[in-house]
Design a protein around this motif. Structure first.
Motif, PDB file in Angstrom:
ATOM      1  N   ASP A  75      40.116  32.677  28.165  1.00 38.06           N
ATOM      2  CA  ASP A  75      40.896  33.704  27.449  1.00 38.06           C
ATOM      3  C   ASP A  75      40.454  35.105  27.867  1.00 38.06           C
ATOM      4  N   LEU A  76      39.132  35.310  27.939  1.00 41.02           N
ATOM      5  CA  LEU A  76      38.627  36.631  28.317  1.00 41.02           C
ATOM      6  C   LEU A  76      38.961  36.947  29.771  1.00 41.02           C
ATOM      7  N   ALA A  77      38.910  35.930  30.628  1.00 39.59           N
ATOM      8  CA  ALA A  77      39.258  36.142  32.037  1.00 39.59           C
ATOM      9  C   ALA A  77      40.697  36.601  32.175  1.00 39.59           C
ATOM     10  N   ARG A  78      41.604  35.964  31.448  1.00 35.66           N
ATOM     11  CA  ARG A  78      43.020  36.349  31.545  1.00 35.66           C
ATOM     12  C   ARG A  78      43.228  37.793  31.095  1.00 35.66           C
ATOM     13  N   ARG A  79      42.484  38.204  30.063  1.00 30.37           N
ATOM     14  CA  ARG A  79      42.602  39.584  29.576  1.00 30.37           C
ATOM     15  C   ARG A  79      42.146  40.572  30.661  1.00 30.37           C
ATOM     16  N   ASN A  80      41.048  40.280  31.302  1.00 29.98           N
ATOM     17  CA  ASN A  80      40.531  41.197  32.327  1.00 29.98           C
ATOM     18  C   ASN A  80      41.418  41.226  33.562  1.00 29.98           C
ATOM     19  N   ILE A  81      41.941  40.080  33.940  1.00 32.66           N
ATOM     20  CA  ILE A  81      42.826  40.026  35.108  1.00 32.66           C
ATOM     21  C   ILE A  81      44.067  40.889  34.861  1.00 32.66           C
ATOM     22  N   ALA A  82      44.605  40.806  33.644  1.00 33.52           N
ATOM     23  CA  ALA A  82      45.779  41.623  33.305  1.00 33.52           C
ATOM     24  C   ALA A  82      45.433  43.111  33.341  1.00 33.52           C
ATOM     25  N   ALA A  83      44.246  43.460  32.861  1.00 32.30           N
ATOM     26  CA  ALA A  83      43.854  44.876  32.817  1.00 32.30           C
ATOM     27  C   ALA A  83      43.754  45.473  34.213  1.00 32.30           C
ATOM     28  N   PHE A  84      43.284  44.692  35.189  1.00 32.63           N
ATOM     29  CA  PHE A  84      43.041  45.226  36.534  1.00 32.63           C
ATOM     30  C   PHE A  84      44.209  44.992  37.497  1.00 32.63           C
ATOM     31  N   GLU A  85      45.241  44.314  37.049  1.00 31.55           N
ATOM     32  CA  GLU A  85      46.346  43.972  37.950  1.00 31.55           C
ATOM     33  C   GLU A  85      46.984  45.249  38.518  1.00 31.55           C
ATOM     34  N   GLY A  86      47.087  45.315  39.835  1.00 34.48           N
ATOM     35  CA  GLY A  86      47.753  46.438  40.490  1.00 34.48           C
ATOM     36  C   GLY A  86      47.019  47.751  40.374  1.00 34.48           C
ATOM     37  N   THR A  87      45.715  47.725  40.200  1.00 27.16           N
ATOM     38  CA  THR A  87      44.986  48.979  40.007  1.00 27.16           C
ATOM     39  C   THR A  87      44.241  49.423  41.268  1.00 27.16           C
ATOM     40  N   VAL A  88      43.053  48.853  41.513  1.00 23.91           N
ATOM     41  CA  VAL A  88      42.134  49.425  42.500  1.00 23.91           C
ATOM     42  C   VAL A  88      41.819  48.446  43.634  1.00 23.91           C
ATOM     43  N   ASP A  89      41.195  49.024  44.693  1.00 27.53           N
ATOM     44  CA  ASP A  89      40.785  48.183  45.821  1.00 27.53           C
ATOM     45  C   ASP A  89      39.595  47.295  45.449  1.00 27.53           C
ATOM     46  N   PHE A  90      38.620  47.885  44.734  1.00 28.87           N
ATOM     47  CA  PHE A  90      37.402  47.155  44.389  1.00 28.87           C
ATOM     48  C   PHE A  90      37.119  47.248  42.895  1.00 28.87           C
ATOM     49  N   ILE A  91      36.595  46.153  42.360  1.00 27.67           N
ATOM     50  CA  ILE A  91      36.105  46.134  40.980  1.00 27.67           C
ATOM     51  C   ILE A  91      34.584  46.056  41.081  1.00 27.67           C
ATOM     52  N   ALA A  92      33.933  47.187  40.782  1.00 22.28           N
ATOM     53  CA  ALA A  92      32.479  47.266  40.950  1.00 22.28           C
ATOM     54  C   ALA A  92      31.782  46.823  39.669  1.00 22.28           C
ATOM     55  N   VAL A  93      30.738  46.030  39.830  1.00 17.14           N
ATOM     56  CA  VAL A  93      30.027  45.469  38.684  1.00 17.14           C
ATOM     57  C   VAL A  93      28.555  45.855  38.782  1.00 17.14           C
ATOM     58  N   ASP A  94      28.009  46.379  37.685  1.00 10.27           N
ATOM     59  CA  ASP A  94      26.583  46.717  37.687  1.00 10.27           C
ATOM     60  C   ASP A  94      25.791  45.795  36.774  1.00 10.27           C
ATOM     61  N   SER A  95      26.368  44.645  36.455  1.00  5.59           N
ATOM     62  CA  SER A  95      25.694  43.600  35.678  1.00  5.59           C
ATOM     63  C   SER A  95      25.835  42.301  36.457  1.00  5.59           C
ATOM     64  N   ALA A  96      24.706  41.770  36.942  1.00  7.80           N
ATOM     65  CA  ALA A  96      24.768  40.587  37.813  1.00  7.80           C
ATOM     66  C   ALA A  96      25.385  39.394  37.106  1.00  7.80           C
ATOM     67  N   GLY A  97      25.079  39.238  35.813  1.00  8.84           N
ATOM     68  CA  GLY A  97      25.622  38.098  35.075  1.00  8.84           C
ATOM     69  C   GLY A  97      27.132  38.165  34.984  1.00  8.84           C
ATOM     70  N   CYS A  98      27.662  39.357  34.732  1.00  7.50           N
ATOM     71  CA  CYS A  98      29.124  39.522  34.685  1.00  7.50           C
ATOM     72  C   CYS A  98      29.712  39.278  36.074  1.00  7.50           C
ATOM     73  N   GLY A  99      29.103  39.886  37.095  1.00  8.60           N
ATOM     74  CA  GLY A  99      29.638  39.787  38.448  1.00  8.60           C
ATOM     75  C   GLY A  99      29.749  38.350  38.925  1.00  8.60           C
ATOM     76  N   ALA A 100      28.750  37.543  38.571  1.00  3.22           N
ATOM     77  CA  ALA A 100      28.763  36.149  39.027  1.00  3.22           C
ATOM     78  C   ALA A 100      29.982  35.418  38.485  1.00  3.22           C
ATOM     79  N   LEU A 101      30.316  35.643  37.221  1.00  2.00           N
ATOM     80  CA  LEU A 101      31.483  34.942  36.674  1.00  2.00           C
ATOM     81  C   LEU A 101      32.779  35.582  37.152  1.00  2.00           C
TER      82      LEU A 101
END
Ligand code: SF4
Ligand code: SF4
Length: 427
Positions: free
Chosen positions: A231-257
């Motif tokens: 459910d949370l993944a679908r929310r984030n995918i919708a938020a970033f759809e058609g936005t930027v070239d890169f999604i930068a993550v400064d939390s390794a645990g978040c980035g891995a998932l």
């Protein structure tokens, strides 16, 4: 158990030949000496679960799988290519389907699935941190250690003068980047987010903001709550759809998932989202990064499991730290081994979590000379290691690598008076 669940457990674990090479890489085995708390022992247990030899309700099975950190430190040690993390995720999901989650885990996961709950709660925690009380109460006992964890979320560097505040449009050209803001990082570590925005903009990226993001779902997925994570993944995918070239993550645990969203959901938008996810240090390292400093710190880099083992990112954070003139950079023995944080593990398995941390602290304590900073790019590690350092009253602080690079850019005058290092991206 469903056929899908059986195959999901057995297939990734199939290459295991029980050689035991992974045992010295496993923090829980090193802490307990119990074969059932080792990767090899857990693989036997998970296979027994999948083939029906052990019932999902067997308490000993659940205990030994619950005690696994999910750190995946066993994977690079395995010569046979066992995908331990995938097998563990499937086994945990199978157990949750039968037994459900403990109430503490359910409560924590519910909070992180609901921005109207986690945001005010964590914002109040940050306010409490600012009183100085958590730092004053930090110590060894369970309550004192939790105070130390909160105190350890404070900025590691305090600028001599106000740093430029990211927030308005200046940057143009270059690849567009938005930070994945998350939950704990956005509320307890906003200074790391700001450092990431400033350092990215300084290295030529066009930093923009993406609204309507939420928790990544890593806590849910690791606990076996596959539906909650999806459910949370679908929310984030919708938020970033058609936005930027890169999604930068400064939390390794978040980035891995986030990099695993394609596998999690099995959809094309999820795979396209995952392909844009990068750790912030990967983006900075791709540009050098621009040299900075000098800083006089003696820095020990400690690799977050979910950066080194899960994402296979090791050189990039070292390149970021290596761009800072004047620091002495090294990796201490066991730098690639879990600190015992592991999402909500430190709350659910506090005793073993502390035993695992003690091995990390011993390595820092015994270093000659002792470092002044432990650099690590994950909020859980910053809190766990930071609380341990406070409990032992060691003259060492924990910091995110981009905090150090940011402080170095401030020191050398890279940041001018213009305060705009990012633009707002409003969908
Ligand atoms: S997981 Fe790999 S290293 Fe560990 S016992 Fe199995 S084959 Fe050997
Ligand atoms: S994931 Fe970590 S704690 Fe679990 S078996 Fe592997 S090395 Fe041990």
């Amino acid at each position: 158990m469903s056929g899908t669940g059986t195959a999901g457990i057995l297939e990734p674990l199939a290459p295991c030949v029980h050689c035991g090479f992974c045992l010295p890489a496993c923090p829980t085995y090193l802490a307990t000496g119990d074969e059932n708390d080792s990767p090899r022992g857990r693989i036997v247990l998970m296979r027994s679960l999948a083939t029906g030899v052990i019932a999902p309700t067997d308490s000993s099975l659940g205990d030994h799988l619950d005690r696994c950190l999910g750190c995946r430190g066993c994977e690079p040690a395995c010569p046979s290519g066992v995908a331990y993390g995938a097998g563990l995720a499937a086994a945990r999901q199978a157990l949750v389907e039968v037994k459900g989650l403990p109430w503490t885990a359910r409560m924590i996961l519910r909070i992180f699935a609901t921005p109207l709950l986690w945001r005010p709660l964590l914002t109040m925690a940050r306010w409490f941190r600012s009183t100085g009380i958590p730092r004053a109460l930090a110590g060894e006992g369970r309550f004192s250690f939790s105070m130390g964890m909160l105190a350890a979320t404070a900025p590691s560097h305090f600028p001599a003068s106000p740093l430029p505040r990211p927030g308005s449009a200046r940057a143009s050209g270059g690849a567009s980047v938005a930070l994945f803001t998350g939950c704990v990082m956005d509320t307890l570590f906003p200074h790391v987010h700001d450092a990431a925005r400033r350092t990215l903009a300084t290295n030529g990226y066009r930093v923009v903001e993406v609204q309507a993001q939420g928790c990544c779902g890593a806590l849910h997925e690791h606990a076996g709550d596959h539906d909650g994570a999806s459910d949370l993944a679908r929310r984030n995918i919708a938020a970033f759809e058609g936005t930027v070239d890169f999604i930068a993550v400064d939390s390794a645990g978040c980035g891995a998932l986030l990099k695993e969203y394609g596998h999690l959901l099995g959809t094309t938008p999820a795979s396209e989202f995952a392909a844009r996810v990068v750790d912030v240090t990967e983006l900075l390292a791709a540009k050098g990064p621009r040299p900075a400093g000098p800083l006089g710190d003696d820095v020990a880099y400690d690799a977050p499991c979910h950066l080194q083992h899960a994402q296979g990112v090791h050189a990039a954070p070292l390149a970021v730290l290596g761009a800072i003139e004047g620091i002495r950079l090294r990796e201490l023995p066991g730098a690639d081994r879990c600190c015992g944080s592991a999402g909500i593990y430190s709350l659910l398995e506090p005793a073993l979590s502390r035993d695992v941390l003690e091995m990390k602290l011993a390595s820092i304590r015994d270093a000659d000379p002792i470092p002044s900073v432990v650099a690590t790019g994950n909020p859980g590690c910053l809190m766990q290691v930071g609380a341990g350092l406070l409990a032992e009253d060691l003259p060492v602080r924990a910091a995110h690598p981009v905090e150090l690079l940011d402080a170095a850019y401030q020191m050398d005058g890279t940041y001018g008076p213009d305060d705009s290092h990012s633009a707002r991206f409003q969908k």
